[in-house]
Scaffold this active site. Structure first.
Site, PDB file in Angstrom:
ATOM      1  N   CYS A 146       5.518  -0.014   7.242  1.00 41.11           N
ATOM      2  CA  CYS A 146       5.222   1.162   6.431  1.00 41.11           C
ATOM      3  C   CYS A 146       6.449   1.495   5.596  1.00 41.11           C
ATOM      4  O   CYS A 146       7.563   1.483   6.117  1.00 41.11           O
ATOM      5  CB  CYS A 146       4.882   2.334   7.356  1.00 41.11           C
ATOM      6  SG  CYS A 146       4.456   3.849   6.478  1.00 41.11           S
ATOM      7  N   LEU A 147       6.232   1.793   4.308  1.00 43.74           N
ATOM      8  CA  LEU A 147       7.371   2.125   3.442  1.00 43.74           C
ATOM      9  C   LEU A 147       8.088   3.388   3.908  1.00 43.74           C
ATOM     10  O   LEU A 147       9.244   3.602   3.557  1.00 43.74           O
ATOM     11  CB  LEU A 147       6.900   2.286   1.990  1.00 43.74           C
ATOM     12  CG  LEU A 147       6.395   0.999   1.309  1.00 43.74           C
ATOM     13  CD1 LEU A 147       5.917   1.302  -0.107  1.00 43.74           C
ATOM     14  CD2 LEU A 147       7.489  -0.058   1.292  1.00 43.74           C
ATOM     15  N   GLY A 178       0.835  -1.193   0.000  1.00 40.29           N
ATOM     16  CA  GLY A 178       0.000   0.000   0.000  1.00 40.29           C
ATOM     17  C   GLY A 178       0.872   1.246   0.000  1.00 40.29           C
ATOM     18  O   GLY A 178       1.992   1.230   0.525  1.00 40.29           O
ATOM     19  N   HIS A 228      -2.684   7.949   6.594  1.00 43.58           N
ATOM     20  CA  HIS A 228      -1.633   8.776   5.976  1.00 43.58           C
ATOM     21  C   HIS A 228      -2.200  10.086   5.422  1.00 43.58           C
ATOM     22  O   HIS A 228      -1.554  11.123   5.474  1.00 43.58           O
ATOM     23  CB  HIS A 228      -0.972   8.033   4.812  1.00 43.58           C
ATOM     24  CG  HIS A 228       0.161   7.138   5.206  1.00 43.58           C
ATOM     25  ND1 HIS A 228       1.298   7.589   5.836  1.00 43.58           N
ATOM     26  CD2 HIS A 228       0.352   5.801   5.050  1.00 43.58           C
ATOM     27  CE1 HIS A 228       2.129   6.581   6.042  1.00 43.58           C
ATOM     28  NE2 HIS A 228       1.581   5.474   5.580  1.00 43.58           N
ATOM     29  N   HIS A 239      -4.831   1.986   7.399  1.00 47.20           N
ATOM     30  CA  HIS A 239      -3.442   2.468   7.501  1.00 47.20           C
ATOM     31  C   HIS A 239      -3.189   3.575   6.465  1.00 47.20           C
ATOM     32  O   HIS A 239      -2.629   4.635   6.791  1.00 47.20           O
ATOM     33  CB  HIS A 239      -2.497   1.276   7.279  1.00 47.20           C
ATOM     34  CG  HIS A 239      -1.040   1.598   7.222  1.00 47.20           C
ATOM     35  ND1 HIS A 239      -0.118   1.062   8.093  1.00 47.20           N
ATOM     36  CD2 HIS A 239      -0.320   2.418   6.384  1.00 47.20           C
ATOM     37  CE1 HIS A 239       1.090   1.535   7.793  1.00 47.20           C
ATOM     38  NE2 HIS A 239       1.001   2.351   6.756  1.00 47.20           N
TER      39      HIS A 239
HETATM   40 ZN   LIG Z   1       2.349   3.551   5.682  1.00 47.87          ZN
END
Ligand SMILES: [Zn+2]
Length: 171
Positions: free
Chosen positions: A94-95, A46, A140, A136
């Site tokens: 999370c990236l 994502g 953001h 999630h």
């Molecule tokens: Zn994230």
């Protein structure tokens, strides 16, 4: 096809609240495609636009497994309209916070409305990993990170670690 640099904690950009999208056009679709390329390259499941520095309310998700056909999902102006009392716990990552994982409890099911890549109104009843992933990513868009859902002590430790590594990279 463009892979965009990812915004990493503690960059304050991640705390911005993204603005609604007024028009779904070819320019916007190009940004969506860049987001998908960036997510697949990472790789991740994502990505919200703010993670590539675009403060607009859109996100992409793909939960297909390695070796399976890709199933890109595009959510423009997503909004959660209802969530279950039932909760579930997933280990999230999370990236923008690479190599850090923690268990987060969220509503197990959510219903969301959104516009798809063509600008058509859609709604989805999500459960399982999709429900968690959607929440999630929508977080953001409001400047909220998954570490905001863990204990303050753990959160401060992660922020400290990433602040240190950002400083050493800047030297
Ligand atoms: Zn994230």
């Amino acid at each position: 096809m463009t892979i965009k640099p990812l915004i990493i904690l503690p960059d304050p950009v991640l705390r911005q609240v993204s603005k609604p999208i007024e028009r779904v056009d070819a320019d916007l679709q190009r940004v969506v495609d860049d987001m998908l390329d960036t997510m697949y390259d990472a790789p991740g499941i994502g990505l919200a636009a703010i993670q590539v520095g675009v403060a607009r309310r859109m996100l992409v998700i793909d939960l297909s497994k390695e070796g399976e056909e890709k199933q890109p999902l595009v959510f423009i102006n997503p909004e959660i309209v209802s969530s279950s009392d039932e909760r579930s716990v997933y280990e999230e990552g999370c990236l923008s916070i690479p190599d850090y994982y923690a268990e987060v409890e969220r509503p197990a099911k959510v219903t969301a409305k959104y516009l798809d890549r063509e600008g058509k109104e859609q709604s989805v009843e999500a459960d399982g990993l999709l429900a968690t992933c959607l929440q999630h990513e929508i977080d953001h868009l409001n400047g909220v990170l998954f570490i905001d859902h863990i204990s303050r002590l753990k959160r401060e430790m992660v922020i400290k670690k990433f602040t240190k590594s950002a400083k050493s990279k800047a030297l």
